[in-house]
Enzyme design. Structure first.
Site, PDB file in Angstrom:
ATOM      1  N   PHE A  30      19.351  79.619  47.106  1.00 47.02           N
ATOM      2  CA  PHE A  30      18.630  80.657  47.834  1.00 47.02           C
ATOM      3  C   PHE A  30      18.822  80.402  49.339  1.00 47.02           C
ATOM      4  CE2 PHE A  30      15.117  82.930  49.721  1.00 47.02           C
ATOM      5  CZ  PHE A  30      15.275  84.162  49.115  1.00 47.02           C
TER       6      PHE A  30
ATOM      7  N   ARG B 139      19.238  92.676  38.853  1.00 45.93           N
ATOM      8  CA  ARG B 139      18.406  91.596  38.329  1.00 45.93           C
ATOM      9  C   ARG B 139      17.159  92.191  37.676  1.00 45.93           C
ATOM     10  NH1 ARG B 139      15.821  87.047  42.302  1.00 45.93           N
ATOM     11  NH2 ARG B 139      14.654  88.869  42.952  1.00 45.93           N
TER      12      ARG B 139
ATOM     13  N   ASP C 247      13.042  73.315  44.341  1.00 48.98           N
ATOM     14  CA  ASP C 247      12.437  74.608  44.628  1.00 48.98           C
ATOM     15  C   ASP C 247      12.115  75.251  43.279  1.00 48.98           C
ATOM     16  OD1 ASP C 247      11.878  77.277  45.193  1.00 48.98           O
ATOM     17  OD2 ASP C 247      13.333  77.398  46.831  1.00 48.98           O
TER      18      ASP C 247
ATOM     19  N   TYR D 291       3.867  84.342  45.052  1.00 52.53           N
ATOM     20  CA  TYR D 291       3.818  85.799  44.817  1.00 52.53           C
ATOM     21  C   TYR D 291       4.707  86.273  43.685  1.00 52.53           C
ATOM     22  CZ  TYR D 291       7.707  85.164  48.156  1.00 52.53           C
ATOM     23  OH  TYR D 291       8.818  84.705  48.795  1.00 52.53           O
ATOM     24  N   LYS D 292       5.421  85.358  43.026  1.00 53.64           N
ATOM     25  CA  LYS D 292       6.333  85.785  41.955  1.00 53.64           C
ATOM     26  C   LYS D 292       5.590  85.742  40.617  1.00 53.64           C
ATOM     27  CE  LYS D 292      10.305  83.929  44.499  1.00 53.64           C
ATOM     28  NZ  LYS D 292      11.006  85.158  44.869  1.00 53.64           N
TER      29      LYS D 292
HETATM   30  C1  LIG Z   1      14.259  80.286  45.283  1.00 53.28           C
HETATM   31  C2  LIG Z   1      13.507  80.817  46.455  1.00 53.28           C
HETATM   32  N1  LIG Z   1      13.111  79.973  47.430  1.00 53.28           N
HETATM   33  C3  LIG Z   1      12.442  80.421  48.513  1.00 53.28           C
HETATM   34  C4  LIG Z   1      12.137  81.753  48.669  1.00 53.28           C
HETATM   35  C5  LIG Z   1      11.486  82.248  49.935  1.00 53.28           C
HETATM   36  O1  LIG Z   1      10.154  82.022  50.007  1.00 53.28           O
HETATM   37  P1  LIG Z   1       9.278  82.464  51.273  1.00 53.28           P
HETATM   38  O2  LIG Z   1       9.720  83.834  51.680  1.00 53.28           O
HETATM   39  O3  LIG Z   1       7.872  82.409  50.762  1.00 53.28           O
HETATM   40  O4  LIG Z   1       9.499  81.477  52.347  1.00 53.28           O
HETATM   41  C6  LIG Z   1      12.496  82.659  47.670  1.00 53.28           C
HETATM   42  C7  LIG Z   1      12.172  84.092  47.808  1.00 53.28           C
HETATM   43  O5  LIG Z   1      12.509  84.930  47.038  1.00 53.28           O
HETATM   44  C8  LIG Z   1      13.213  82.175  46.541  1.00 53.28           C
HETATM   45  O6  LIG Z   1      13.618  83.020  45.575  1.00 53.28           O
END
Ligand SMILES: Cc1ncc(COP(=O)(O)O)c(C=O)c1O
Length: 411
Positions: free
Chosen positions: A125, A370, A196, A221-222
């Site tokens: 990511f 997705r 992560d 939030y997911k």
């Molecule tokens: C794997 C992963 N890490 C980090 C994030 C980003 O998180 P944030 O926007 O809360 O910093 C996301 C967002 O979709 C994600 O999918």
């Protein structure tokens, strides 16, 4: 051939089916994006009103004590700990996943003097990779980022590897790492391991204690249904808590915030990773989402996630063959995260056509559609409906309409 009766039988025998009514889902919408923004739990609405009217409106500043707002990072963290196999005092809630990544990467690199490499994978990511770069810049540029394929990570571990940072479930492909295996290999090489868990918590079984994980972060939030921009969580194994420092030593991470000392003294445990005042409305929404999850049996959630994915793949194979869709990530039946992705050169426009027909997934550039599979509120019939609509769009080429080619800011 999978019949409508087969699919109805899956719903009739679904032990998680009662959870669907606990969410305020809009009529007529098939929501396949709960891996990006979870749906709204019914209880969250009442709880938010209570926090607004009673705790803020009536309690005013007294609510930091009387409603125990001040303990919310630790309290919600302890609840999330149960979902990820950690001890209650090893998890707290603060900031965004990005900010938590920064705090932990810098903190971990400072524990690893004499080692210079941060290992990750290309296509991780983006924020994870950007925050590694930020941490390296902050520490004066003496470290470097090495990106190597997931298959070869363990071969690239060396006595110069300081930290390995990986996303447990890949955000695009749903590929899944063996957490205990990679963590063990990293630690045998003397490296620290940061996971992560953004696409893992609430979707796949997790046991950070059993995996002997060092550090972890993840989104609220997911799958946890904490609401748009919900605060994130971070995990630090107890054995590291006295040895790691946050680069953002704010007053909420001080050992005695209300002593108002001039000098910074980190709190003894994970609270040192707090920085500023917690966002109470968002915390309350996250807590409602997590509370709902804690009522569910995680082994049933994981089993249904796998069954939804298998059905999705089988139906697409059966009904959408010949239209150029390519399954991305794990094959049918292989270990995976809780979304299914397909590649198509017109993926963006096809997804827009799906959304116009109330089937909501998302698109990840350059060509990936997705579909998030959230076991608490999806029915097997929703999957069948989504595939029927997808087939109609592909067969009629409805996606060639110009309005489906207009790029939105958020895809
Ligand atoms: C794997 C992963 N890490 C980090 C994030 C980003 O998180 P944030 O926007 O809360 O910093 C996301 C967002 O979709 C994600 O999918």
């Amino acid at each position: 051939m999978i019949s409508a009766a087969d699919i109805a039988a899956l719903d009739a025998n679904d032990p998680l089916a009662p959870f669907r009514s606990r969410f305020a889902l809009p009529d007529g919408v098939t929501y396949l994006d709960g891996n990006s923004l979870g749906a709204l739990p019914v209880a969250t609405v009442d709880r938010q009103m209570a926090v607004l009217r009673d705790e803020w409106g009536q309690g005013l500043i007294r609510s930091w004590n009387s409603a125990d707002w001040i303990s919310s990072p630790a309290r919600v963290g302890a609840k999330i700990a149960r979902l990820i196999g950690a001890a209650p005092h090893e998890v707290t809630v603060a900031d965004s996943t990005s900010v938590n990544l920064f705090k932990l990467i810098v903190g971990a690199l400072q524990m690893q003097r004499g080692r210079h490499v941060v290992l990750s994978e290309p296509g991780n990511f983006p924020t994870d990779l950007y925050l590694i770069e930020s941490a390296i810049r902050t520490l004066g540029g003496k470290h470097r980022l090495e990106l190597v394929s997931r298959e070869s990570i363990t071969q690239h571990l060396s006595d110069d590897t300081a930290l390995v940072l990986l996303t447990h479930v890949h955000y695009k492909t749903a590929d899944l790492y063996d957490m205990a295996d990679i963590t063990g290999a990293a630690q045998r090489a003397g490296a620290l391991m940061l996971w992560d868990l953004s696409h893992s918590a609430g979707a796949v079984p997790l046991d950070l204690t059993e995996a002997h994980a060092d550090f972890a972060v993840g989104c609220g939030y997911k799958f946890l249904n904490g609401g748009p921009g919900a605060p994130a969580y971070l995990y630090v194994a107890e054995r590291h808590q006295a040895h790691i420092q946050s680069p953002l030593g704010g007053w909420m991470g001080h050992a005695r915030p209300f002593a108002f000392d001039d000098g910074y003294e980190p709190a003894p445990g994970i609270a040192r990773f707090l920085c500023g005042t917690p966002p109470i409305l968002s915390m309350a929404a996250l807590e409602s989402g997590v509370d709902l999850f804690l009522e569910a049996d995680m082994s049933q959630v994981a089993a249904k996630s796998r069954a939804l994915a298998t059905l999705f793949i089988d139906l697409v194979t059966e009904r959408c063959a010949g239209y150029g869709l390519e399954l991305v990530g794990p094959e049918r039946g292989a270990p995976r995260g809780s979304h299914v992705s397909f590649r198509h050169p017109e993926g963006y426009a096809i997804m827009q056509a799906l959304i116009a027909r109330q089937v909501i997934g998302d698109f990840r550039a350059p060509d990936v559609m997705r579909f998030g599979l959230t076991p608490l509120y999806l029915r097997y019939t929703d999957i069948a409906h989504a595939v029927d609509v997808l087939e109609e769009i592909l067969r009629t080429r409805a996606y060639i309409a110009p309005e489906f080619h207009v790029r939105h800011a958020v895809t």
